[in-house]
Structures are given as C-alpha cells and as structure tokens.
Motif scaffolding. Structure first.
Motif, PDB file in Angstrom:
ATOM      1  N   VAL A 187       0.837  -1.200   0.000  1.00 44.01           N
ATOM      2  CA  VAL A 187       0.000   0.000   0.000  1.00 44.01           C
ATOM      3  C   VAL A 187       0.875   1.256   0.000  1.00 44.01           C
ATOM      4  N   ALA A 188       1.931   1.239   0.827  1.00 46.50           N
ATOM      5  CA  ALA A 188       2.803   2.422   0.917  1.00 46.50           C
ATOM      6  C   ALA A 188       3.515   2.687  -0.406  1.00 46.50           C
ATOM      7  N   LEU A 189       3.907   1.629  -1.105  1.00 42.22           N
ATOM      8  CA  LEU A 189       4.621   1.793  -2.384  1.00 42.22           C
ATOM      9  C   LEU A 189       3.663   1.973  -3.554  1.00 42.22           C
ATOM     10  N   GLY A 190       2.377   1.686  -3.346  1.00 41.58           N
ATOM     11  CA  GLY A 190       1.425   1.741  -4.446  1.00 41.58           C
ATOM     12  C   GLY A 190       1.671   0.641  -5.472  1.00 41.58           C
ATOM     13  N   VAL A 191       2.097  -0.525  -4.990  1.00 45.05           N
ATOM     14  CA  VAL A 191       2.343  -1.671  -5.880  1.00 45.05           C
ATOM     15  C   VAL A 191       1.520  -2.861  -5.367  1.00 45.05           C
ATOM     16  N   THR A 192       1.535  -3.952  -6.117  1.00 43.26           N
ATOM     17  CA  THR A 192       0.825  -5.145  -5.657  1.00 43.26           C
ATOM     18  C   THR A 192       1.757  -5.962  -4.751  1.00 43.26           C
ATOM     19  N   PRO A 193       1.180  -6.804  -3.882  1.00 41.37           N
ATOM     20  CA  PRO A 193       2.026  -7.694  -3.073  1.00 41.37           C
ATOM     21  C   PRO A 193       2.962  -8.531  -3.951  1.00 41.37           C
ATOM     22  N   LEU A 194       2.495  -8.885  -5.157  1.00 37.78           N
ATOM     23  CA  LEU A 194       3.327  -9.683  -6.056  1.00 37.78           C
ATOM     24  C   LEU A 194       4.587  -8.924  -6.486  1.00 37.78           C
ATOM     25  N   ASP A 195       4.445  -7.612  -6.690  1.00 33.31           N
ATOM     26  CA  ASP A 195       5.603  -6.801  -7.093  1.00 33.31           C
ATOM     27  C   ASP A 195       6.717  -6.896  -6.047  1.00 33.31           C
ATOM     28  N   ILE A 196       6.321  -7.072  -4.787  1.00 29.40           N
ATOM     29  CA  ILE A 196       7.295  -7.195  -3.694  1.00 29.40           C
ATOM     30  C   ILE A 196       7.799  -8.641  -3.601  1.00 29.40           C
ATOM     31  N   ALA A 197       6.843  -9.573  -3.645  1.00 28.09           N
ATOM     32  CA  ALA A 197       7.168 -10.992  -3.404  1.00 28.09           C
ATOM     33  C   ALA A 197       8.066 -11.583  -4.487  1.00 28.09           C
ATOM     34  N   GLN A 198       8.093 -10.950  -5.671  1.00 29.58           N
ATOM     35  CA  GLN A 198       8.913 -11.512  -6.760  1.00 29.58           C
ATOM     36  C   GLN A 198      10.412 -11.448  -6.432  1.00 29.58           C
ATOM     37  N   HIS A 199      10.771 -10.655  -5.427  1.00 30.42           N
ATOM     38  CA  HIS A 199      12.180 -10.535  -5.071  1.00 30.42           C
ATOM     39  C   HIS A 199      12.576 -11.490  -3.948  1.00 30.42           C
ATOM     40  N   ALA A 200      11.840 -12.570  -3.790  1.00 33.07           N
ATOM     41  CA  ALA A 200      12.179 -13.587  -2.785  1.00 33.07           C
ATOM     42  C   ALA A 200      11.675 -14.939  -3.265  1.00 33.07           C
ATOM     43  N   ASP A 201      12.318 -16.010  -2.801  1.00 28.82           N
ATOM     44  CA  ASP A 201      11.870 -17.363  -3.143  1.00 28.82           C
ATOM     45  C   ASP A 201      10.691 -17.768  -2.271  1.00 28.82           C
ATOM     46  N   THR A 202      10.806 -17.494  -0.972  1.00 31.54           N
ATOM     47  CA  THR A 202       9.716 -17.800  -0.036  1.00 31.54           C
ATOM     48  C   THR A 202       9.309 -16.516   0.681  1.00 31.54           C
ATOM     49  N   VAL A 203       8.034 -16.454   1.024  1.00 29.94           N
ATOM     50  CA  VAL A 203       7.480 -15.252   1.658  1.00 29.94           C
ATOM     51  C   VAL A 203       6.546 -15.673   2.777  1.00 29.94           C
ATOM     52  N   SER A 204       6.664 -15.009   3.939  1.00 30.65           N
ATOM     53  CA  SER A 204       5.654 -15.234   4.977  1.00 30.65           C
ATOM     54  C   SER A 204       4.804 -13.985   5.132  1.00 30.65           C
ATOM     55  N   LEU A 205       3.520 -14.201   5.312  1.00 35.27           N
ATOM     56  CA  LEU A 205       2.548 -13.107   5.457  1.00 35.27           C
ATOM     57  C   LEU A 205       1.720 -13.375   6.706  1.00 35.27           C
ATOM     58  N   CYS A 206       1.655 -12.383   7.597  1.00 34.05           N
ATOM     59  CA  CYS A 206       0.877 -12.525   8.826  1.00 34.05           C
ATOM     60  C   CYS A 206      -0.556 -12.063   8.573  1.00 34.05           C
ATOM     61  N   LEU A 207      -1.535 -12.895   8.950  1.00 35.46           N
ATOM     62  CA  LEU A 207      -2.937 -12.555   8.728  1.00 35.46           C
ATOM     63  C   LEU A 207      -3.526 -11.792   9.908  1.00 35.46           C
ATOM     64  N   SER A 208      -2.832 -11.819  11.047  1.00 38.57           N
ATOM     65  CA  SER A 208      -3.455 -11.340  12.290  1.00 38.57           C
ATOM     66  C   SER A 208      -2.902 -10.009  12.770  1.00 38.57           C
ATOM     67  N   LYS A 209      -2.259  -9.270  11.883  1.00 40.49           N
ATOM     68  CA  LYS A 209      -1.841  -7.907  12.262  1.00 40.49           C
ATOM     69  C   LYS A 209      -2.867  -6.941  11.682  1.00 40.49           C
TER      70      LYS A 209
END
Ligand code: PLP
Length: 352
Positions: A187-209
């Motif tokens: 949201v801060a960068l105005g990009v999609t989560p995918l635009d960020i996640a493409q720079h890593a092999d594995t990604v963890s995302l917290c649902l409860s924050k």
C-alpha cells in the motif's frame, strides 16, 4: 522487545500497543460460520486449501501453507532451505533475529547479521558476508523484512530487494522475505504484493496484524519446497484439524482488508505530527506505514514511566528499547483516538 505486561486494560482505551490487537470483522465471523471445513491434518480442509492457493497466487508463488503464526512461517522457511551448521544472513535488527533467534537452539542454523539503515542491509556489508572462503559457515539463506518492524515500519525499496535477490541468487543462495506486514508495504509503495514478493523465493505473510484475522500466517513459495515445509510443520505440531474456521477469517482478511491499510498509515502520520508539536521533549519518527516510534530521552522520564502514565490516561503503548515508545495504528484507531492520545502525551509532559 520487552516482556508482556498483563495489567488490566482500561475500557475504551486507545490501544496503540500493536496491530495484533485488531478483532475479527463481522464478515469474518459470518465466513467462519459458513466455511466448508475438513481435517487439515488428515485429508485436507477445503477452506485452508482455498486460502493457501489464494495467497500463493497473490504472491506469484506455486504453493502456500497455512500456519498458526508468522514466527512458525519464518521457522519453516529456515528449516526447509537450510541444513544444520549453515547460516542465515539478515539485517541486524530483523524480527527473525531480535525476536525469533531462539529458533537456533532447535535448528542448529546460525544467524549472521549485517548492519543496515531503515531495515535495509548495507549492500557492501552483505557482499562481504556472502564471501565463502576461509572458516566461515556455508550461507544457505538470506532474509529480508518489509515493512521492517524494529526500524519503525519502514518499507524496503524494490531496487534494494532486487539487488539483494540478485546477489544471493547468483551464488545459488535462497532468499526469504519476512513479509509479516508486506500488505502495508504494498500500500505504501502503491504496488501489488506480487511486485514485492517476486524478489524472494519464499514469503511469509501474517494474517493477524493489520489485516485483522484472529490468528494465522501463510508461507508461500515453490511447490517442492512447500511440500517439505508441510512435513516439517507436522513435525513441529503445527498441523491443525478444522483449521478452515481460522482459514475462513484469513481469506476474508487477504481478500478485503488490504486496501484499507492506507487509513492506518494516515492515522500514524497524524500521531507523528501531533507528537512532534511536543518537540524537543519528545520526538516521533515520521512513519512510512503504521508504526511510530517516540523518543522519550529528553522528556525527563524513562519509557517505563511513560507507559504507565499514558495507561493511566487510557492510552496503551509499549516500551521499545531503553528510551523509546512504540505506537502502532490499526483498524480500531481513528483520528479522534489519535487526538486523544496526543492530548494524553501533552498532559503527562505537563505533570512531569
Ligand atoms: C509480528 C511479526 C512476526 C511474528 O508474527 P506472529 O504471527 O506474531 O508470530 C514476524 N515478523 C515480523 C516482521 C513481525 O512484525
């Protein structure tokens, strides 16, 4: 990090301790009641499967794995991509180091910290850390974090992430992203989560924050690796039965709650502006997302005293380090709550 305090919580408190205090939405409760469920540790839970597939697609990964916490997601990412006596390289104030490194007592995987600025590793120091000659341990994983919790909710620039991924991958080293708050970063960068996640092999995302689900996180990545992580999850006792009840809330969270995070960033900015009017006795970081750190060193009061005095005013915060307070905005904090909080800070200063 500080120890938990279990003091009674005043009614109608402005609770700035963390975005983890967010409660499920009505839509989440409805979805939990209606979700098809099964035994996720036996032949599978359809709602959990849907959540795992949905998050994997959002992040451009082949597979996902629902886990009880983001701490477990990060642990599984390490276990699935390293062997004992190898090491993980990460920024020196990364949550995986400051709050989760007890994992090393189980994994036998060492942490090699690289100093950084605003949560971003110094690339020259990373280059040095990646040198393999001599007596050094083999590096099998590099981890990044965005938004960066201890740096005050800062967002890694995509160029930085691209560089780190390139440096690691060119040496055959995997990259993990601790993306507990990566939807805030998107949201801060105005990009999609995918635009960020493409720079890593594995990604963890917290649902409860900020996303407000009651519990859970998702680890996403390549299919063979996630199959390994699924086996490891069972070994850790992380396989849950009718987990679709929680998965349903998680689905609602990732499908509907990302867009509104901009509101939390706006309330954090309002808090920072209000507190900086109390400068020089207090100074607040200018937030990129939903975390504001408040420096109390010049106020004449320690941060433990501050936490207590603010709580008496109905404002809950957490001490961060020795002289700072951490304030986190979320769905239950509006502009009026921020104004109440700023007034409370002012009254505490006047009384001191
Ligand atoms: C909160 C957090 C975690 C851990 O999440 P839990 O679900 O509480 O285990 C990991 N990394 C970062 C950056 C976090 O902020």
């Amino acid at each position: 990090m500080t120890e938990q305090t279990f003091a009674p919580r005043p009614a109608n408190a402005v609770d700035l301790r963390s975005d983890t205090v967010t409660l499920p939405t009505e839509a989440m409760y409805e979805r939990m009641r209606g979700a098809p469920i099964g035994d996720d540790a036996l032949d599978g839970d359809p709602t959990v499967r849907e959540l795992e597939a949905y998050v994997a697609a959002q992040l451009g990964k082949q597979a996902g794995l629902f886990v009880p916490s983001c701490t477990m997601a990060n642990l599984l990412a390490v276990l699935a991509q390293t062997q004992r006596n190898e090491q993980v390289i990460l920024e020196s104030t990364a949550h995986m180091y400051t709050s989760e490194r007890g994992a090393a007592t189980f994994t036998g995987v060492f942490y090699h910290c690289v100093p950084g600025a605003d949560g971003a590793m110094d690339l020259n120091r990373l280059e040095e850390a990646l040198l393999t000659e001599g007596m050094r341990l083999k590096t099998s994983l590099v981890a990044m974090e965005t938004t960066h919790n201890n740096a005050g909710g800062t967002v890694l620039p995509l160029d930085h992430m691209r560089s780190v991924y390139g440096m690691a991958n060119s040496r055959g080293i995997s990259v993990h992203l601790d993306g507990a708050r990566m939807y805030n970063a998107a949201v801060a960068l105005g990009v999609t989560p995918l635009d960020i996640a493409q720079h890593a092999d594995t990604v963890s995302l917290c649902l409860s924050k900020g996303l407000s689900a009651p519990v859970g996180a998702v680890l996403a990545g390549p299919r063979p690796l996630l199959a390994k992580a699924r086996t490891l999850r069972r070994m850790l006792g992380g396989a849950q039965r009718q987990a679709g009840i929680m998965g349903a809330a998680g689905l609602e969270a990732v499908q509907t709650m990302g867009g509104r995070l901009a509101e939390d960033h706006a309330t954090a900015a309002r808090l920072s502006e209000g507190l900086n009017r109390l400068h020089p006795r207090l100074s607040a970081t200018v937030p990129q997302t939903n975390i504001v750190q408040v420096e109390t060193a010049d106020s004449g009061m320690g941060n433990a005293q501050w936490v207590q005095a603010l709580a008496a005013e109905g404002v809950l915060t957490r001490p961060w380090g020795v002289t700072r307070l951490r304030c986190v905005t979320h769905r239950h904090i509006g502009a009026a709550d921020i104004d109440r909080a700023v007034q409370a800070f002012g009254r505490v200063l006047q009384a001191s």
